[in-house]
Design an enzyme around this catalytic site. Structure first.
Site, PDB file in Angstrom:
ATOM      1  CG  HIS A 144      -5.876  -0.863 -34.555  1.00  0.00           C
ATOM      2  ND1 HIS A 144      -7.222  -0.723 -34.838  1.00  0.00           N
ATOM      3  CD2 HIS A 144      -5.235  -0.006 -35.381  1.00  0.00           C
ATOM      4  CE1 HIS A 144      -7.375   0.173 -35.798  1.00  0.00           C
ATOM      5  NE2 HIS A 144      -6.190   0.623 -36.151  1.00  0.00           N
ATOM      6  CD  GLU A 160      -3.748  -7.740 -42.103  1.00  0.00           C
ATOM      7  OE1 GLU A 160      -3.486  -6.516 -42.013  1.00  0.00           O
ATOM      8  OE2 GLU A 160      -3.864  -8.347 -43.176  1.00  0.00           O
ATOM      9  CG  HIS A 167      -7.540  -3.413 -38.138  1.00  0.00           C
ATOM     10  ND1 HIS A 167      -6.398  -2.757 -37.745  1.00  0.00           N
ATOM     11  CD2 HIS A 167      -7.218  -4.081 -39.280  1.00  0.00           C
ATOM     12  CE1 HIS A 167      -5.420  -3.001 -38.599  1.00  0.00           C
ATOM     13  NE2 HIS A 167      -5.888  -3.816 -39.537  1.00  0.00           N
ATOM     14  CD  GLU A 178      -6.813  -4.247 -43.191  1.00  0.00           C
ATOM     15  OE1 GLU A 178      -6.532  -3.625 -44.226  1.00  0.00           O
ATOM     16  OE2 GLU A 178      -6.295  -4.012 -42.095  1.00  0.00           O
TER      17      GLU A 178
END
Length: 299
Positions: A231, A271, A273, A288
């Site tokens: 990402h 998660e 990011h 996240e």
């Protein structure tokens, strides 16, 4: 390379830490994309927060000065300049509206001359904020390209076209945009950064790879494994890059020669990011699921 990873819970459950940036005063700034807030972790670990208001969506941020950051409010169609008054308060120095309705500002970089550049997801354009707070917009010329993240070398801008399978490049503010097509189709380029040697690294979330664009324009890809979903990227001091692997719950380091070292995160489904690297080499990652992760490495 081995790594020690410490997670620091931030915000309230569901706030969603997303973007992260480090300022020269040693603070770590982060966005809470679902909570409508921006947070700052001071050098001593003190946490402060400020709300951008109901319905806001703080997405990405960039260090502007020693103690201030630009942040994009994507749903609010504006950018804000925030500063730490001290380790107990964040103050708003300015709020700049984007002229095009629903432009959806997302990526942002700050230049040493006091200007800032940003991307417009919904308008296929770049925006520039001058030192007086005035905004100019520049369509990139590719409709539906979903202009996403942006990086700078100081005199050049690089940005990803997430739905356009390409990277854009502007050398100087008045130059025409040049495009580098990415080999993998679809690649879904998202995060982008420029290394010290001038090479550009791009996270390709749909190709499970990072791409490296050399100064001569040649492109090489480094595979990160099926389901990695890279990402965000941040350059290290040695011409390599750190990359968050959202799909595999890892942070990876890719050396200049393409060697990959993977570091699993301690909390499942965290998660990862945003990612930023301090001058001392500490890697900060926005998770996240509700935390910031600090990663320090030893050879």
């Amino acid at each position: 390379m081995t790594a020690a990873i410490v997670e620091h819970p931030v915000g309230e459950p569901g706030d969603g830490p997303y973007g992260v940036a480090v300022t020269r005063d040693g603070a770590v700034w982060f966005t809470l994309v679902h909570g409508g807030r921006v947070g700052r972790r001071g050098p001593d670990g003190t946490m402060t927060y400020t709300s951008l208001g109901e319905g806001s969506q703080p997405s990405l941020l960039a260090a502007a000065t020693e103690s201030s950051v630009w942040v994009t409010d994507t749903t609010g169609n504006r950018l804000l300049l925030l500063e730490a008054a001290d380790d107990r308060a964040i103050v708003e120095l300015g709020s700049v509206s984007v002229p095009t309705p629903d432009a959806q500002p997302f990526g942002v970089v700050a230049l040493d001359d006091g200007t800032a550049w940003f991307t417009e997801l919904g308008a296929d354009a770049l925006g520039r904020i001058d030192i007086l707070g005035r905004v100019d917009e520049f369509p990139v010329g590719r409709e539906g390209s979903f202009v996403s993240m942006i990086a700078t070398t100081g005199d050049s801008l690089w940005f990803t076209l997430n739905a356009g399978n390409a990277v854009g490049h502007v050398r100087g503010g008045d130059a025409a945009i040049a495009f580098t097509e990415l080999p993998s189709v679809p690649s879904g380029p998202v995060g982008i950064t420029v290394a010290a040697d001038g090479s550009v690294w791009v996270a390709q979330i749909l190709a499970d790879a990072v791409a490296r664009i050399a100064r001569d324009g040649s492109v090489t890809e480094v595979a990160l494994g099926a389901g990695a979903k890279p990402h965000a990227v941040a350059a290290d001091p040695h011409d390599g890059v750190w990359v968050t692997l959202w799909g595999s719950n890892e942070v990876a380091h890719v050396a200049a020669d393409g060697a990959v070292t993977r570091h699993p995160l301690p909390t499942p489904d965290s998660e990862p990011h945003g990612v930023a690297v301090t001058p001392a080499g500490t890697v900060w990652v926005a998770l996240e699921s509700g935390a910031l992760a600090a990663l320090s490495t030893t050879p």
